[in-house]
Design an enzyme around this catalytic site. Structure first.
Site, mmCIF file in Angstrom:
data_model
loop_
_atom_site.group_PDB
_atom_site.id
_atom_site.type_symbol
_atom_site.label_atom_id
_atom_site.label_comp_id
_atom_site.label_asym_id
_atom_site.label_seq_id
_atom_site.Cartn_x
_atom_site.Cartn_y
_atom_site.Cartn_z
ATOM 1 N N GLY A 186 3.784 4.275 8.256
ATOM 2 C CA GLY A 186 5.210 4.377 8.020
ATOM 3 C C GLY A 186 5.502 5.275 6.832
ATOM 4 O O GLY A 186 4.616 5.567 6.024
ATOM 5 N N GLY A 211 1.937 1.392 10.159
ATOM 6 C CA GLY A 211 2.997 1.366 11.160
ATOM 7 C C GLY A 211 2.540 1.768 12.548
ATOM 8 O O GLY A 211 3.127 1.344 13.550
ATOM 9 N N GLU A 250 -3.521 -1.304 3.301
ATOM 10 C CA GLU A 250 -2.387 -1.557 2.395
ATOM 11 C C GLU A 250 -2.766 -2.177 1.055
ATOM 12 O O GLU A 250 -2.059 -1.983 0.061
ATOM 13 C CB GLU A 250 -1.350 -2.441 3.106
ATOM 14 C CG GLU A 250 -0.523 -1.720 4.155
ATOM 15 C CD GLU A 250 -1.227 -1.576 5.492
ATOM 16 O OE1 GLU A 250 -0.677 -0.932 6.396
ATOM 17 O OE2 GLU A 250 -2.343 -2.128 5.649
#
Length: 386
Positions: free
Chosen positions: A96, A149, A172
């Protein structure tokens, strides 16, 4: 002026100023390619993520373009199959647009009327949930990079076809965030604590690894994808079994081995521990070179991210699908309001010195009360409810 008019294409000549502006505006807009391309083949839709220079990274405009289409197809009796793929040769979707999210949050803090940092995650998760509950056949061709994402667009869906070019990861914790987009659900349900391992370490699953791990449902050689797509859009009888059968017919006789096969028992034993600290203790007792590497790797991650992610995966294993996204949306807003996500973006994506200064800097300094706050309901009835 006369010279300029003579140099205009014939289609523009003879128009007054207003007509000329309208015509040029239409001409320019018609040449801008959409970031979501749709090819229709009767009851089959082939959707292409079309940001190849950005590795098809997902932004808010793409979410807003794809969601209503998918929602319409979900309720239409004229659609029975959706195929999703990425344009270019490098990526399905590399994640993302987190930098835009961070900029929006900082602008809002400085008094600007910005809500993108709320809108992106909220609308992305609504799309992820629709993909996970989609009642038509949904096939993702995850050729190339699949991160963050991109996992939300694919792993939540029914069929995920990996290739030898697939590189799938949820990194992440190195960014001061957590593995979101439904990761609380699909990672927590992998066998042998593999999901916890992938969530905490961000390990990169290469090629057939994604299939062996359970995040891809099939493995097909990249050179066969065009033929597979053609076969799928030519199907007459479309249902879960028939789609599965077609994809399987393209699988090679021999699928490469799992790169983690020798470490699965170690992952099972260490990453089922009740806390991140206990995982590290288990790795220390293991004492192997592999265990030492995992310890060093975890030492580079945001301590706050590690603790949140461990609790997220643990709780996610017991939660229903819709509630997963309520929890994850809370976590995004709490990470935005804290320090590590901004520092991770600086170190990894902006300055690229890859030397983040986490705060708190150690697991021991991360207070349980802070972790509790991350998971608590958002104020003013702003929770995401699906």
């Amino acid at each position: 002026m006369g010279s300029s008019v003579r140099n205009l294409p014939a289609v523009f000549r003879g128009l007054n100023a207003k007509e000329l502006c309208q015509k040029m505006s239409f001409s320019m807009s018609s040449t801008v390619r959409s970031e979501i391309l749709v090819d229709c083949h009767g009851s089959k839709k082939v959707v292409t993520l079309n940001r190849p220079k950005a590795l098809n990274a997902l932004n808010l405009s793409m979410v807003r373009e794809f969601y209503p289409k998918l929602q319409e197809w979900n309720s239409s009796s004229d659609v029975d199959l959706v195929i999703l793929k990425g344009s270019g040769e490098k990526a399905f979707c590399a994640g993302g647009d987190v930098l835009a999210v961070v900029r929006s949050f900082k602008d809002a803090e400085n008094g600007k009327d910005c809500t993108m940092h709320k809108d992106f995650f909220r609308e992305e998760y609504i799309l992820n949930h629709l993909i996970g509950t989609f009642n038509k056949q949904y096939v993702c061709l995850i050729d190339g990079i699949v991160m963050g994402g991109g996992c939300g667009l694919s792993v939540n869906g029914r069929f995920r076809v990996a290739t030898e070019k697939t590189m799938l990861a949820m990194p992440e914790t190195a960014l001061g965030l957590f593995p979101d987009v439904g990761g609380s659900y699909f990672l927590s349900r992998l066998k042998g604590n593999l999901g916890m391992y992938l969530a905490l370490t961000g390990y990169r699953l290469l090629g057939a690894d994604a299939f062996h791990a359970g995040l891809a449902t099939h493995f097909v050689e990249s050179a066969q994808l065009a033929k597979l797509e053609k076969e799928l859009v030519s199907m007459k009888d479309v249902n879960e079994n028939s789609v599965d059968e077609v994809i399987r017919s393209f699988e090679p006789k021999k699928i490469p081995e799992f790169s983690l096969s020798k470490n699965l028992s170690q992952i099972r034993d260490a990453f089922g521990a009740r806390s991140v600290e206990d995982i590290l203790s288990s790795l220390e007792k293991d004492g192997s070179e592999w265990a030492k590497k995992q310890t060093a790797l975890l030492g580079k991650m945001s301590p706050t991210s590690l603790k949140v992610t461990h609790r997220q995966i643990t709780e996610g294993s017991k939660m229903n699908y819709a509630k997963i996204f309520t929890m994850e949306y809370r976590l995004t807003q709490r990470f935005l309001a804290d320090k590590d996500f901004h520092e991770g973006c600086r170190a990894i994506l902006i300055d690229k010195d890859r030397n983040p200064k986490w705060n708190p800097a150690t697991l021991a300094d991360v207070k349980e009360s802070v972790i509790d706050h991350y998971f608590s309901p958002l104020p003013n009835n702003t929770d995401l409810k699906l």
